[in-house]
Write a protein that holds these residues in place. Sequence first.
Motif, PDB file in Angstrom:
ATOM      1  N   THR A   1      -2.433   8.341   1.324  1.00  0.00           N
ATOM      2  CA  THR A   1      -1.412   7.468   0.549  1.00  0.00           C
ATOM      3  C   THR A   1      -0.566   6.794   1.265  1.00  0.00           C
ATOM      4  O   THR A   1      -0.085   6.968   2.402  1.00  0.00           O
TER       5      THR A   1
ATOM      6  N   LEU B   1      -0.694   5.466 -10.059  1.00  0.00           N
ATOM      7  CA  LEU B   1      -1.314   5.542  -8.869  1.00  0.00           C
ATOM      8  C   LEU B   1      -2.477   4.589  -9.041  1.00  0.00           C
ATOM      9  O   LEU B   1      -3.422   4.673  -9.606  1.00  0.00           O
TER      10      LEU B   1
ATOM     11  N   ARG C   1      -5.552   3.161  -6.864  1.00  0.00           N
ATOM     12  CA  ARG C   1      -6.387   3.514  -5.637  1.00  0.00           C
ATOM     13  C   ARG C   1      -7.414   2.154  -5.245  1.00  0.00           C
ATOM     14  O   ARG C   1      -8.266   1.808  -6.013  1.00  0.00           O
TER      15      ARG C   1
ATOM     16  N   ASP D   1      -4.403   5.053  -1.495  1.00  0.00           N
ATOM     17  CA  ASP D   1      -3.583   5.249  -2.898  1.00  0.00           C
ATOM     18  C   ASP D   1      -2.311   4.789  -2.529  1.00  0.00           C
ATOM     19  O   ASP D   1      -1.661   5.041  -1.612  1.00  0.00           O
TER      20      ASP D   1
END
Length: 250
Positions: A6, A183, A185, A198
């Motif tokens: 992330t 979110l 990706r 992410d």
Amino acid sequence: MSPGGTEAGAGREGTLFPREPRVVSPGAVHVPGWLSTARQRELVEFCRARARGPVPMRQTVLPGGGVMSVRTVCVGWHWQPYRYSRTADDVNGARVADFPDWLVELGRSALTSAYGAEDAAGAAGATRGGGESSGGDGGPATYTPDTALINFYDDAARMGMHQDKEERSGAPVVSLSIGDTCLFRFGNAETRGRPYTDVELVSGDLFVFGGPARFAYHGVPKVYPGTADPATGMSSGRLNITLRETGLPG
């Protein structure tokens, strides 16, 4: 920032702290808070007008019969899996709304902000893997997006990992987020799986991907309901506006 991980500063608590522009991968740049609240309101009103016609916002039916959970309306060129046309033959047969000059200028400004004047020159002159030219001579001044895909996500909407590859141009894609946080990706050009990163996209954020990242797989596995700022004109849901050069004649 590690593959499959992330982005630093992301997560539900990450928005409490200043977020800085960062390179997610070569050619892919995240610029937090790029759109002012007033600019977001203008874009929301523009999107609402386009959702009313001449081609209404709809859920796209895929060739296999599946129905996308996002709702989409297009400007300039109509996208349907997996081609562009001037008329929405899968909806009502109407010609889509023209692409306004101010959106071209917004796209050029986005490239300048994301890459900087020198870096944007290299990205805007990118070529497809097969060597097909983007048609630009380099630099944001020649970037001429001619289509916008406007996607609306409600709480349950998702977007699977996919490539934006119906365009004949390899010029960068400019992505703008308004409303609920999501979110996002962002992966690689070879596979839908890892490595990917992410990134939390908040209302007003800009994400640009071009050059070696132009055909990377990307998707939206989650939207965070209740995170929209009503001052933007969005009390719920997420709007995503992507500007692209189709490379098509006319």
